[in-house]
Design a protein around this motif. Structure first.
Motif, PDB file in Angstrom:
ATOM      1  N   LYS A 135       0.835  -1.199   0.000  1.00 25.88           N
ATOM      2  CA  LYS A 135       0.000   0.000   0.000  1.00 25.88           C
ATOM      3  C   LYS A 135       0.869   1.248   0.000  1.00 25.88           C
ATOM      4  CE  LYS A 135      -3.713   2.375   2.462  1.00 25.88           C
ATOM      5  NZ  LYS A 135      -3.056   3.682   2.392  1.00 25.88           N
ATOM      6  N   ARG A 136       1.940   1.244   0.785  1.00 27.91           N
ATOM      7  CA  ARG A 136       2.800   2.404   0.867  1.00 27.91           C
ATOM      8  C   ARG A 136       3.484   2.678  -0.468  1.00 27.91           C
ATOM      9  NH1 ARG A 136       2.294   6.449   3.640  1.00 27.91           N
ATOM     10  NH2 ARG A 136       1.906   5.098   5.450  1.00 27.91           N
ATOM     11  N   VAL A 137       3.998   1.628  -1.123  1.00 29.54           N
ATOM     12  CA  VAL A 137       4.639   1.781  -2.426  1.00 29.54           C
ATOM     13  C   VAL A 137       3.640   2.309  -3.447  1.00 29.54           C
ATOM     14  CG1 VAL A 137       5.656   0.529  -4.370  1.00 29.54           C
ATOM     15  CG2 VAL A 137       6.444   0.067  -2.047  1.00 29.54           C
ATOM     16  N   ALA A 138       2.399   1.816  -3.388  1.00 26.86           N
ATOM     17  CA  ALA A 138       1.363   2.297  -4.309  1.00 26.86           C
ATOM     18  C   ALA A 138       1.102   3.781  -4.104  1.00 26.86           C
ATOM     19  CB  ALA A 138       0.079   1.493  -4.111  1.00 26.86           C
ATOM     20  N   ASP A 139       1.097   4.214  -2.849  1.00 26.37           N
ATOM     21  CA  ASP A 139       0.880   5.636  -2.555  1.00 26.37           C
ATOM     22  C   ASP A 139       1.991   6.494  -3.154  1.00 26.37           C
ATOM     23  OD1 ASP A 139      -1.400   5.060  -1.153  1.00 26.37           O
ATOM     24  OD2 ASP A 139      -0.459   5.110   0.827  1.00 26.37           O
ATOM     25  N   VAL A 140       3.234   6.032  -2.999  1.00 27.72           N
ATOM     26  CA  VAL A 140       4.365   6.780  -3.541  1.00 27.72           C
ATOM     27  C   VAL A 140       4.302   6.828  -5.061  1.00 27.72           C
ATOM     28  CG1 VAL A 140       6.878   6.823  -3.781  1.00 27.72           C
ATOM     29  CG2 VAL A 140       5.854   6.297  -1.568  1.00 27.72           C
ATOM     30  N   GLN A 141       3.945   5.701  -5.684  1.00 29.15           N
ATOM     31  CA  GLN A 141       3.853   5.650  -7.141  1.00 29.15           C
ATOM     32  C   GLN A 141       2.800   6.616  -7.661  1.00 29.15           C
ATOM     33  OE1 GLN A 141       3.172   1.437  -7.582  1.00 29.15           O
ATOM     34  NE2 GLN A 141       5.280   1.087  -8.282  1.00 29.15           N
ATOM     35  N   ILE A 142       1.671   6.693  -6.977  1.00 30.21           N
ATOM     36  CA  ILE A 142       0.606   7.615  -7.376  1.00 30.21           C
ATOM     37  C   ILE A 142       1.085   9.059  -7.280  1.00 30.21           C
ATOM     38  CG2 ILE A 142      -1.655   8.526  -6.719  1.00 30.21           C
ATOM     39  CD1 ILE A 142      -2.403   5.663  -5.895  1.00 30.21           C
ATOM     40  N   ALA A 143       1.787   9.371  -6.188  1.00 34.60           N
ATOM     41  CA  ALA A 143       2.291  10.734  -6.006  1.00 34.60           C
ATOM     42  C   ALA A 143       3.319  11.083  -7.079  1.00 34.60           C
ATOM     43  CB  ALA A 143       2.906  10.874  -4.607  1.00 34.60           C
ATOM     44  N   GLN A 144       4.228  10.158  -7.372  1.00 29.75           N
ATOM     45  CA  GLN A 144       5.227  10.395  -8.410  1.00 29.75           C
ATOM     46  C   GLN A 144       4.562  10.620  -9.761  1.00 29.75           C
ATOM     47  OE1 GLN A 144       8.396  10.773  -7.985  1.00 29.75           O
ATOM     48  NE2 GLN A 144       9.342   9.287  -6.632  1.00 29.75           N
ATOM     49  N   SER A 145       3.546   9.821 -10.042  1.00 28.50           N
ATOM     50  CA  SER A 145       2.814   9.957 -11.298  1.00 28.50           C
ATOM     51  C   SER A 145       2.181  11.328 -11.426  1.00 28.50           C
ATOM     52  CB  SER A 145       1.748   8.865 -11.388  1.00 28.50           C
ATOM     53  OG  SER A 145       0.931   9.043 -12.516  1.00 28.50           O
ATOM     54  N   GLN A 146       1.604  11.819 -10.310  1.00 25.76           N
ATOM     55  CA  GLN A 146       0.946  13.119 -10.339  1.00 25.76           C
ATOM     56  C   GLN A 146       1.943  14.251 -10.582  1.00 25.76           C
ATOM     57  OE1 GLN A 146      -2.522  13.479 -10.165  1.00 25.76           O
ATOM     58  NE2 GLN A 146      -1.874  15.460 -10.978  1.00 25.76           N
ATOM     59  N   ILE A 147       3.133  14.131 -10.016  1.00 26.85           N
ATOM     60  CA  ILE A 147       4.150  15.156 -10.238  1.00 26.85           C
ATOM     61  C   ILE A 147       4.491  15.250 -11.722  1.00 26.85           C
ATOM     62  CG2 ILE A 147       6.555  15.789  -9.830  1.00 26.85           C
ATOM     63  CD1 ILE A 147       6.283  14.593  -7.042  1.00 26.85           C
ATOM     64  N   GLY A 148       4.636  14.089 -12.383  1.00 26.91           N
ATOM     65  CA  GLY A 148       4.920  14.073 -13.808  1.00 26.91           C
ATOM     66  C   GLY A 148       3.831  14.761 -14.611  1.00 26.91           C
ATOM     67  N   ILE A 149       2.592  14.518 -14.230  1.00 28.42           N
ATOM     68  CA  ILE A 149       1.460  15.149 -14.911  1.00 28.42           C
ATOM     69  C   ILE A 149       1.488  16.657 -14.713  1.00 28.42           C
ATOM     70  CG2 ILE A 149      -1.064  15.376 -14.903  1.00 28.42           C
ATOM     71  CD1 ILE A 149      -1.150  12.360 -14.217  1.00 28.42           C
ATOM     72  N   TRP A 150       1.794  17.100 -13.498  1.00 33.68           N
ATOM     73  CA  TRP A 150       1.846  18.539 -13.220  1.00 33.68           C
ATOM     74  C   TRP A 150       2.939  19.220 -14.053  1.00 33.68           C
ATOM     75  CZ3 TRP A 150       1.409  17.899  -7.213  1.00 33.68           C
ATOM     76  CH2 TRP A 150       0.061  17.718  -6.882  1.00 33.68           C
ATOM     77  N   TYR A 151       4.095  18.564 -14.163  1.00 31.07           N
ATOM     78  CA  TYR A 151       5.158  19.135 -14.989  1.00 31.07           C
ATOM     79  C   TYR A 151       4.693  19.272 -16.437  1.00 31.07           C
ATOM     80  CZ  TYR A 151       9.181  19.243 -11.802  1.00 31.07           C
ATOM     81  OH  TYR A 151      10.070  19.562 -10.810  1.00 31.07           O
ATOM     82  N   LYS A 152       3.977  18.269 -16.921  1.00 30.47           N
ATOM     83  CA  LYS A 152       3.487  18.321 -18.299  1.00 30.47           C
ATOM     84  C   LYS A 152       2.488  19.465 -18.480  1.00 30.47           C
ATOM     85  CE  LYS A 152       1.113  15.615 -21.848  1.00 30.47           C
ATOM     86  NZ  LYS A 152       0.450  14.329 -22.179  1.00 30.47           N
ATOM     87  N   ILE A 153       1.581  19.611 -17.529  1.00 32.45           N
ATOM     88  CA  ILE A 153       0.593  20.688 -17.605  1.00 32.45           C
ATOM     89  C   ILE A 153       1.276  22.051 -17.566  1.00 32.45           C
ATOM     90  CG2 ILE A 153      -1.317  21.810 -16.395  1.00 32.45           C
ATOM     91  CD1 ILE A 153      -2.196  19.007 -15.459  1.00 32.45           C
ATOM     92  N   LEU A 154       2.225  22.207 -16.647  1.00 29.48           N
ATOM     93  CA  LEU A 154       2.940  23.475 -16.536  1.00 29.48           C
ATOM     94  C   LEU A 154       3.710  23.768 -17.821  1.00 29.48           C
ATOM     95  CD1 LEU A 154       3.708  25.900 -14.800  1.00 29.48           C
ATOM     96  CD2 LEU A 154       5.571  24.532 -13.821  1.00 29.48           C
ATOM     97  N   GLY A 155       4.304  22.731 -18.404  1.00 30.36           N
ATOM     98  CA  GLY A 155       5.034  22.907 -19.649  1.00 30.36           C
ATOM     99  C   GLY A 155       4.138  23.372 -20.782  1.00 30.36           C
TER     100      GLY A 155
END
Length: 245
Positions: free
Chosen positions: A57-77
């Motif tokens: 569960k903890r690893v899944a939480d981290v993966q979700i957060a990492q994924s969201q950061i990537g999306i935010w960078y794309k949106i900002l770009g």
């Protein structure tokens, strides 16, 4: 708007540092084990199963957060791209690629930014050098090629690469196979036809250029495109005649 953008960048940077500092190392796992899950040194079957369940569960939480950061960078770009801030946009897409290294759209956006940045790569030191400009153009080329490698039918990248070879790098022969492939996907892409016809003309394939101009004339409803196709067709026919003499 500037303050808001700075705040978003600050948040992204803080999150990136936070997540990079809690990577999947042994020390991180042990720290997570003691502080967050209360799992010390499981020994029995039940304790081991319980520890695995908690860490999954903890690893899944981290993966979700990492994924969201990537999306935010794309949106900002893309926001930077919309406002023609190509340097900042390229930095964001580069960061997003750390999270999504197989996303063809990100490579396409990097190519677009690099192409525009090449136009601003002036020789400010008056050294007579175009190295910086060429580096940006080569970055654009490699980015488009990577996008096509991931998605061979990526029409936008095929067209962009054709434009790059034809008008920026003066390598019309290299553009031909990519533009030809694009026209098997989008058979009525008249802009690509114009560029490909120009490439045929530049490589002395005048008959192919004439055929493409005829195809444009049969497809387009634009009066301007019809006029351009007619003028270019005549130029190709004249060149063919001169070449044969």
């Amino acid at each position: 708007m500037i303050k808001r953008t700075a705040a978003v960048c600050g948040i992204l940077f803080a999150l990136s540092v936070a997540f990079s500092s809690c990577g999947f190392s042994n020390k991180s796992i042990v720290r997570m084990q003691h502080l967050e899950e209360g799992v010390d040194h499981p020994t029995t079957v039940e304790e081991l199963k319980d520890a695995i369940s908690k860490y999954q569960k903890r690893v899944a939480d981290v993966q979700i957060a990492q994924s969201q950061i990537g999306i935010w960078y794309k949106i900002l770009g893309t926001r930077y791209l919309d406002t023609k801030m190509y340097g900042e946009a390229m930095k964001c897409f580069e960061s997003a690629l750390q999270y999504y290294p197989d996303n063809q759209n990100l490579y396409y956006y990097v190519g677009i930014c690099a192409g525009y940045m090449s136009h601003s790569a002036l020789d400010f030191n008056a050294e007579g050098s175009s190295v910086k400009k060429m580096n940006y153009l080569k970055l654009a080329e490699s980015s488009y090629l990577r996008a096509i490698e991931i998605e061979p039918r990526f029409s936008s990248a095929l067209y962009a690469l054709g434009i790059l070879y034809t008008f920026e790098l003066d390598e019309s022969e290299k553009a031909i196979p990519y533009l030809e492939k694009l026209l098997t996907i989008e058979t009525k892409h008249t802009d690509a036809m114009f560029v490909l016809a120009r490439c045929y003309y530049s490589t002395y394939q005048f008959d192919k250029a004439v055929d493409l101009y005829d195809k444009i004339l049969s497809i387009t409803k634009s009066a301007q495109k019809k006029a351009d196709a007619e003028a270019n067709k005549k130029a190709a026919l004249d060149a063919a005649y001169s070449y044969e003499q």
